[in-house]
Motif scaffolding. Structure first.
Motif, mmCIF file in Angstrom:
data_model
loop_
_atom_site.group_PDB
_atom_site.id
_atom_site.type_symbol
_atom_site.label_atom_id
_atom_site.label_comp_id
_atom_site.label_asym_id
_atom_site.label_seq_id
_atom_site.Cartn_x
_atom_site.Cartn_y
_atom_site.Cartn_z
ATOM 1 N N LYS A 1 30.485 37.977 49.743
ATOM 2 C CA LYS A 1 30.243 38.819 48.582
ATOM 3 C C LYS A 1 31.517 38.902 47.772
ATOM 4 C CE LYS A 1 26.621 41.364 50.705
ATOM 5 N NZ LYS A 1 25.846 42.532 50.755
ATOM 6 N N ASN A 2 31.381 39.044 46.484
ATOM 7 C CA ASN A 2 32.534 39.122 45.592
ATOM 8 C C ASN A 2 32.678 40.518 45.023
ATOM 9 O OD1 ASN A 2 33.318 36.399 45.768
ATOM 10 N ND2 ASN A 2 31.725 35.825 44.315
ATOM 11 N N LEU A 3 33.918 40.993 45.003
ATOM 12 C CA LEU A 3 34.247 42.277 44.414
ATOM 13 C C LEU A 3 35.634 42.153 43.810
ATOM 14 C CD1 LEU A 3 33.726 45.305 43.900
ATOM 15 C CD2 LEU A 3 34.668 45.745 46.182
ATOM 16 N N LEU A 4 35.743 42.441 42.538
ATOM 17 C CA LEU A 4 37.024 42.404 41.861
ATOM 18 C C LEU A 4 37.900 43.538 42.364
ATOM 19 C CD1 LEU A 4 38.831 41.319 39.516
ATOM 20 C CD2 LEU A 4 37.749 43.063 38.097
ATOM 21 N N GLY A 5 39.168 43.245 42.539
ATOM 22 C CA GLY A 5 40.123 44.265 42.932
ATOM 23 C C GLY A 5 41.504 43.874 42.456
ATOM 24 N N VAL A 6 42.420 44.825 42.514
ATOM 25 C CA VAL A 6 43.799 44.598 42.109
ATOM 26 C C VAL A 6 44.693 45.112 43.227
ATOM 27 C CG1 VAL A 6 45.586 45.185 40.421
ATOM 28 C CG2 VAL A 6 43.226 44.832 39.663
ATOM 29 N N VAL A 7 45.652 44.275 43.654
ATOM 30 C CA VAL A 7 46.607 44.721 44.662
ATOM 31 C C VAL A 7 47.539 45.711 43.997
ATOM 32 C CG1 VAL A 7 48.466 44.012 46.212
ATOM 33 C CG2 VAL A 7 46.490 42.510 45.885
ATOM 34 N N ALA A 27 42.351 47.790 53.019
ATOM 35 C CA ALA A 27 41.568 46.553 53.123
ATOM 36 C C ALA A 27 40.190 46.779 53.722
ATOM 37 C CB ALA A 27 42.333 45.519 53.943
ATOM 38 N N TYR A 28 40.100 47.638 54.748
ATOM 39 C CA TYR A 28 38.806 47.909 55.384
ATOM 40 C C TYR A 28 37.846 48.594 54.414
ATOM 41 C CZ TYR A 28 40.968 46.610 59.786
ATOM 42 O OH TYR A 28 41.594 45.912 60.782
ATOM 43 N N GLU A 29 38.362 49.571 53.663
ATOM 44 C CA GLU A 29 37.520 50.270 52.688
ATOM 45 C C GLU A 29 37.102 49.330 51.559
ATOM 46 O OE1 GLU A 29 40.440 53.275 51.935
ATOM 47 O OE2 GLU A 29 39.302 54.791 53.014
ATOM 48 N N PHE A 30 38.029 48.485 51.115
ATOM 49 C CA PHE A 30 37.722 47.535 50.049
ATOM 50 C C PHE A 30 36.578 46.623 50.473
ATOM 51 C CE2 PHE A 30 38.552 43.546 47.678
ATOM 52 C CZ PHE A 30 38.463 44.049 46.386
ATOM 53 N N GLU A 31 36.653 46.153 51.704
ATOM 54 C CA GLU A 31 35.582 45.305 52.235
ATOM 55 C C GLU A 31 34.247 46.057 52.278
ATOM 56 O OE1 GLU A 31 36.187 41.778 55.441
ATOM 57 O OE2 GLU A 31 36.008 43.785 56.228
ATOM 58 N N ARG A 32 34.272 47.290 52.717
ATOM 59 C CA ARG A 32 33.034 48.091 52.772
ATOM 60 C C ARG A 32 32.443 48.283 51.380
ATOM 61 N NH1 ARG A 32 35.515 51.135 56.996
ATOM 62 N NH2 ARG A 32 36.114 52.749 55.538
ATOM 63 N N HIS A 33 33.299 48.494 50.388
ATOM 64 C CA HIS A 33 32.805 48.649 49.014
ATOM 65 C C HIS A 33 32.132 47.367 48.535
ATOM 66 C CE1 HIS A 33 35.020 52.472 47.558
ATOM 67 N NE2 HIS A 33 34.958 52.480 48.876
ATOM 68 N N LYS A 37 31.855 43.972 56.359
ATOM 69 C CA LYS A 37 32.694 44.612 57.360
ATOM 70 C C LYS A 37 33.083 43.563 58.386
ATOM 71 C CE LYS A 37 33.003 48.421 60.587
ATOM 72 N NZ LYS A 37 32.338 49.530 61.255
ATOM 73 N N THR A 38 34.399 43.303 58.483
ATOM 74 C CA THR A 38 34.912 42.368 59.487
ATOM 75 C C THR A 38 36.061 43.038 60.218
ATOM 76 O OG1 THR A 38 36.582 41.335 58.069
ATOM 77 C CG2 THR A 38 34.353 40.410 57.983
ATOM 78 N N LYS A 39 36.508 42.417 61.275
ATOM 79 C CA LYS A 39 37.645 42.964 62.029
ATOM 80 C C LYS A 39 38.973 42.639 61.360
ATOM 81 C CE LYS A 39 35.404 43.016 66.477
ATOM 82 N NZ LYS A 39 35.382 42.572 67.856
ATOM 83 N N HIS A 40 38.997 41.634 60.497
ATOM 84 C CA HIS A 40 40.232 41.193 59.858
ATOM 85 C C HIS A 40 40.003 41.001 58.347
ATOM 86 C CE1 HIS A 40 41.862 40.633 63.849
ATOM 87 N NE2 HIS A 40 40.768 39.965 64.157
ATOM 88 N N PRO A 41 39.921 42.087 57.595
ATOM 89 C CA PRO A 41 39.575 41.969 56.183
ATOM 90 C C PRO A 41 40.549 41.135 55.358
ATOM 91 C CG PRO A 41 40.269 44.207 56.693
ATOM 92 C CD PRO A 41 40.130 43.479 57.992
#
Length: 112
Positions: A1-7, A27-33, A37-41
């Motif tokens: 899945k794709n989600l735009l984000g900014v570091v 990173a975990y929350e970003f992945e959930r958004h 959900k993985t162990k190593h986002p």
């Protein structure tokens, strides 16, 4: 899945429809958004050049400190906020000088 984000610092500004780049998450929350959900986002969060956060960190680990700042810009392949980068760079350099003062130059150089 794709989600735009900014570091941003040690977080990501989330670009989901609710956050709209105004909410800094780990990173975990970003992945959930993004609906995942993985162990190593950081193995699944990518820069624009297709490299993962994890791959970039691994690549930079062996970079000599005297070229680290130029390498960061090159390796990520993404535009950076030069003002924030300059602030971070100055902070990093000040911390390195302080560690060198406390522990001695050779010990700190080996640790980086």
């Amino acid at each position: 899945k794709n989600l735009l984000g900014v570091v941003k610092g040690t977080s990501y500004l989330c670009g989901c429809k609710d956050c709209k780049l105004s909410n800094a998450v780990n990173a975990y929350e970003f992945e959930r958004h993004a609906g995942c959900k993985t162990k190593h986002p950081n193995n699944h969060i990518y820069f624009e050049n297709g490299k993962t956060i994890y791959a970039v960190v691994q690549e930079l680990k062996s970079t000599p400190q005297d070229i680290l700042f130029e390498a960061i810009q090159s390796v990520t392949g993404s535009p950076i906020n030069h003002n924030n980068f300059s602030i971070w760079k100055a902070s990093y350099q000040a911390a390195t000088r302080e560690l060198q003062r406390i522990y001695g130059k050779d010990e700190v150089a080996m640790a980086s």
